[in-house]
Design a protein around this motif. Structure first.
Motif, mmCIF file in Angstrom:
data_model
loop_
_atom_site.group_PDB
_atom_site.id
_atom_site.type_symbol
_atom_site.label_atom_id
_atom_site.label_comp_id
_atom_site.label_asym_id
_atom_site.label_seq_id
_atom_site.Cartn_x
_atom_site.Cartn_y
_atom_site.Cartn_z
ATOM 1 N N PRO A 144 32.575 1.640 -38.334
ATOM 2 C CA PRO A 144 32.460 2.715 -39.335
ATOM 3 C C PRO A 144 31.768 2.228 -40.600
ATOM 4 O O PRO A 144 32.242 1.313 -41.273
ATOM 5 N N LEU A 145 30.636 2.831 -40.910
ATOM 6 C CA LEU A 145 29.803 2.361 -42.023
ATOM 7 C C LEU A 145 30.547 2.363 -43.348
ATOM 8 O O LEU A 145 30.447 1.414 -44.129
ATOM 9 N N ALA A 146 31.285 3.443 -43.622
ATOM 10 C CA ALA A 146 31.982 3.546 -44.903
ATOM 11 C C ALA A 146 33.037 2.466 -45.055
ATOM 12 O O ALA A 146 33.283 1.990 -46.172
ATOM 13 N N TYR A 147 33.664 2.076 -43.953
ATOM 14 C CA TYR A 147 34.734 1.079 -44.013
ATOM 15 C C TYR A 147 34.180 -0.343 -44.073
ATOM 16 O O TYR A 147 34.924 -1.292 -44.299
ATOM 17 N N LEU A 148 32.870 -0.481 -43.854
ATOM 18 C CA LEU A 148 32.237 -1.798 -43.902
ATOM 19 C C LEU A 148 31.400 -1.987 -45.174
ATOM 20 O O LEU A 148 30.746 -3.012 -45.341
ATOM 21 N N GLY A 149 31.403 -0.985 -46.037
ATOM 22 C CA GLY A 149 30.609 -1.069 -47.261
ATOM 23 C C GLY A 149 29.156 -0.718 -47.070
ATOM 24 O O GLY A 149 28.317 -1.036 -47.920
ATOM 25 N N LEU A 150 28.830 -0.024 -45.963
ATOM 26 C CA LEU A 150 27.440 0.317 -45.664
ATOM 27 C C LEU A 150 27.130 1.797 -45.891
ATOM 28 O O LEU A 150 26.037 2.259 -45.578
ATOM 29 N N GLY A 151 28.101 2.525 -46.432
ATOM 30 C CA GLY A 151 27.898 3.954 -46.649
ATOM 31 C C GLY A 151 26.769 4.256 -47.598
ATOM 32 O O GLY A 151 26.003 5.206 -47.399
ATOM 33 N N ASP A 152 26.626 3.444 -48.643
ATOM 34 C CA ASP A 152 25.555 3.667 -49.619
ATOM 35 C C ASP A 152 24.179 3.521 -48.960
ATOM 36 O O ASP A 152 23.264 4.318 -49.205
ATOM 37 N N LEU A 153 24.044 2.502 -48.122
ATOM 38 C CA LEU A 153 22.782 2.285 -47.422
ATOM 39 C C LEU A 153 22.485 3.443 -46.480
ATOM 40 O O LEU A 153 21.328 3.881 -46.357
ATOM 41 N N PHE A 154 23.523 3.967 -45.802
ATOM 42 C CA PHE A 154 23.363 5.112 -44.910
ATOM 43 C C PHE A 154 22.764 6.299 -45.654
ATOM 44 O O PHE A 154 21.848 6.966 -45.164
ATOM 45 N N VAL A 155 23.276 6.582 -46.850
ATOM 46 C CA VAL A 155 22.796 7.734 -47.612
ATOM 47 C C VAL A 155 21.338 7.553 -48.021
ATOM 48 O O VAL A 155 20.528 8.481 -47.909
ATOM 49 N N ILE A 156 20.993 6.348 -48.489
ATOM 50 C CA ILE A 156 19.600 6.091 -48.880
ATOM 51 C C ILE A 156 18.664 6.273 -47.680
ATOM 52 O O ILE A 156 17.600 6.886 -47.801
ATOM 53 N N LEU A 157 19.084 5.764 -46.525
ATOM 54 C CA LEU A 157 18.247 5.855 -45.331
ATOM 55 C C LEU A 157 18.116 7.281 -44.829
ATOM 56 O O LEU A 157 17.003 7.786 -44.642
ATOM 57 N N PHE A 158 19.268 7.949 -44.603
ATOM 58 C CA PHE A 158 19.211 9.264 -43.959
ATOM 59 C C PHE A 158 18.814 10.368 -44.923
ATOM 60 O O PHE A 158 17.918 11.164 -44.631
ATOM 61 N N PHE A 159 19.475 10.452 -46.076
ATOM 62 C CA PHE A 159 19.206 11.546 -47.014
ATOM 63 C C PHE A 159 18.032 11.248 -47.940
ATOM 64 O O PHE A 159 17.728 12.052 -48.820
ATOM 65 N N GLY A 160 17.398 10.112 -47.741
ATOM 66 C CA GLY A 160 16.229 9.778 -48.529
ATOM 67 C C GLY A 160 15.040 9.450 -47.662
ATOM 68 O O GLY A 160 14.190 10.304 -47.375
ATOM 69 N N LEU A 161 14.979 8.217 -47.193
ATOM 70 C CA LEU A 161 13.791 7.720 -46.502
ATOM 71 C C LEU A 161 13.488 8.486 -45.212
ATOM 72 O O LEU A 161 12.364 8.960 -45.008
ATOM 73 N N LEU A 162 14.482 8.604 -44.317
ATOM 74 C CA LEU A 162 14.228 9.286 -43.044
ATOM 75 C C LEU A 162 13.934 10.760 -43.246
ATOM 76 O O LEU A 162 13.040 11.324 -42.594
ATOM 77 N N ALA A 163 14.689 11.406 -44.136
ATOM 78 C CA ALA A 163 14.517 12.841 -44.343
ATOM 79 C C ALA A 163 13.135 13.171 -44.889
ATOM 80 O O ALA A 163 12.452 14.081 -44.385
ATOM 81 N N VAL A 164 12.703 12.437 -45.899
ATOM 82 C CA VAL A 164 11.412 12.747 -46.536
ATOM 83 C C VAL A 164 10.235 12.300 -45.660
ATOM 84 O O VAL A 164 9.310 13.084 -45.411
ATOM 85 N N THR A 165 10.258 11.050 -45.192
ATOM 86 C CA THR A 165 9.138 10.591 -44.366
ATOM 87 C C THR A 165 9.056 11.380 -43.070
ATOM 88 O O THR A 165 7.956 11.626 -42.556
ATOM 89 N N GLY A 166 10.221 11.800 -42.546
ATOM 90 C CA GLY A 166 10.229 12.575 -41.313
ATOM 91 C C GLY A 166 9.567 13.926 -41.471
ATOM 92 O O GLY A 166 8.734 14.324 -40.650
ATOM 93 N N ILE A 167 9.911 14.644 -42.544
ATOM 94 C CA ILE A 167 9.335 15.978 -42.710
ATOM 95 C C ILE A 167 7.852 15.893 -43.065
ATOM 96 O O ILE A 167 7.054 16.752 -42.670
#
Length: 299
Positions: A144-167
């Motif tokens: 679980p990303l949030a329990y490993l301290g990776l939640g912040d990175l998940f948000v940057i990747l999915f709601f930022g980089l992947l979302a914008v570059t994808g569209i």
């Protein structure tokens, strides 16, 4: 009448469990990315925007629901939580029911992604699968990303980089440097919400071994993280200025007062229910900054 009132209250609670104030994280990258395509001088597809928005909203809602159920089962959400009510913790729905509803959202997101795959090919399949898996794995699964301290990175990747570059890719067929910079800006501001949320909950999270960055590095670190996340996107506006996109670079600076307000509030207030108000301010910063950039790109 009593049954109808009870059903209405339950429906309202379920809709609130979608966490509507945070759904700007799905809206902004799609709008800003589409506006960037227009600014570059290329044509954009309205159906791409529609299906991308639908898929993004559904993945975020599914992530929120799975988070609701799993945090309750792991003991992170109890009657002592200082954040808004969670439907599993409040007993409105069982953890199984909330997980099923979250899974339904992920399934609908996959269906919305089919037209995008038909237009963009297998690379969109990879992005879609990764997004759904990361959404589920935010709090569930063996890592679980949030329990490993990776939640912040998940948000940057999915709601930022992947979302914008994808569209942008779906509209242009290219992976553009401009889309990467815009995605990073949008993702950093989206992460302000989770950073504030984690700072608010750090004491309770520590008790259940939920090792967010706030738990790992403490309150002082989290405050500086939030400040960095708030202001770094404005620094990155230098890229747009030097690339000749001066209107969006300047127009989006009108969101700076919001960043200052959030930072001052976080530094002057101990983690408490007051942070629920700061979450709304962070959502406002993300929305206003993204919309101002999009409006600037449209000119």
């Amino acid at each position: 009448m009593q049954n109808m009132a009870s059903s209405a209250i339950q429906l309202k609670s379920i809709l609130l469990a979608f966490r509507p104030k945070t759904l700007t994280a799905a809206l902004v990258p799609c709008l800003a990315g589409t506006a960037l395509v227009r600014a570059i001088g290329l044509s954009w597809d309205g159906w791409v925007l529609f299906y991308a928005l639908a898929a993004s909203f559904l993945i975020q809602i599914g992530t929120n629901l799975v988070n609701d159920a799993v945090d309750f089962k792991k003991g992170a959400d109890t009657e002592k939580r200082i954040g808004p009510q969670r439907i599993t913790q409040a007993g409105i729905l069982t953890a199984g029911q909330v997980m099923a509803l979250g899974s339904l959202c992920f399934l609908l997101a996959v269906l919305c992604g089919i037209p995008l795959v038909m237009k963009g090919g297998w690379v969109i399949v990879a992005i879609g699968v990764a997004s759904v898996l990361m959404g589920y794995s935010y709090t569930a699964g063996p890592f679980p990303l949030a329990y490993l301290g990776l939640g912040d990175l998940f948000v940057i990747l999915f709601f930022g980089l992947l979302a914008v570059t994808g569209i942008v890719f779906l509209n242009t067929g290219e992976w553009l440097q401009e889309a990467f910079v815009l995605g990073l800006q949008i993702g950093l501001h989206a992460t302000v919400l989770i950073a504030i949320n984690n700072l608010r909950d750090h004491s309770g999270d520590a008790l259940v071994n939920k090792k967010t960055l706030a738990v790992r590095f403490g309150v002082k670190f989290s405050r500086y993280e939030i400040a960095t996340l708030c202001f770094l996107p404005f620094v990155l506006n230098l890229y747009w200025w030097f690339e000749g996109y001066k209107i969006p670079a300047v127009l989006s600076l009108f969101a700076v007062p919001l960043a200052i307000k959030i930072t001052k509030n976080v530094f002057s207030t101990q983690p408490s229910p007051a942070y629920n108000r700061f979450l709304g301010q962070a959502a406002g910063l993300h929305l206003v900054f993204g919309l101002l950039l999009a409006i600037g790109f449209a000119f």
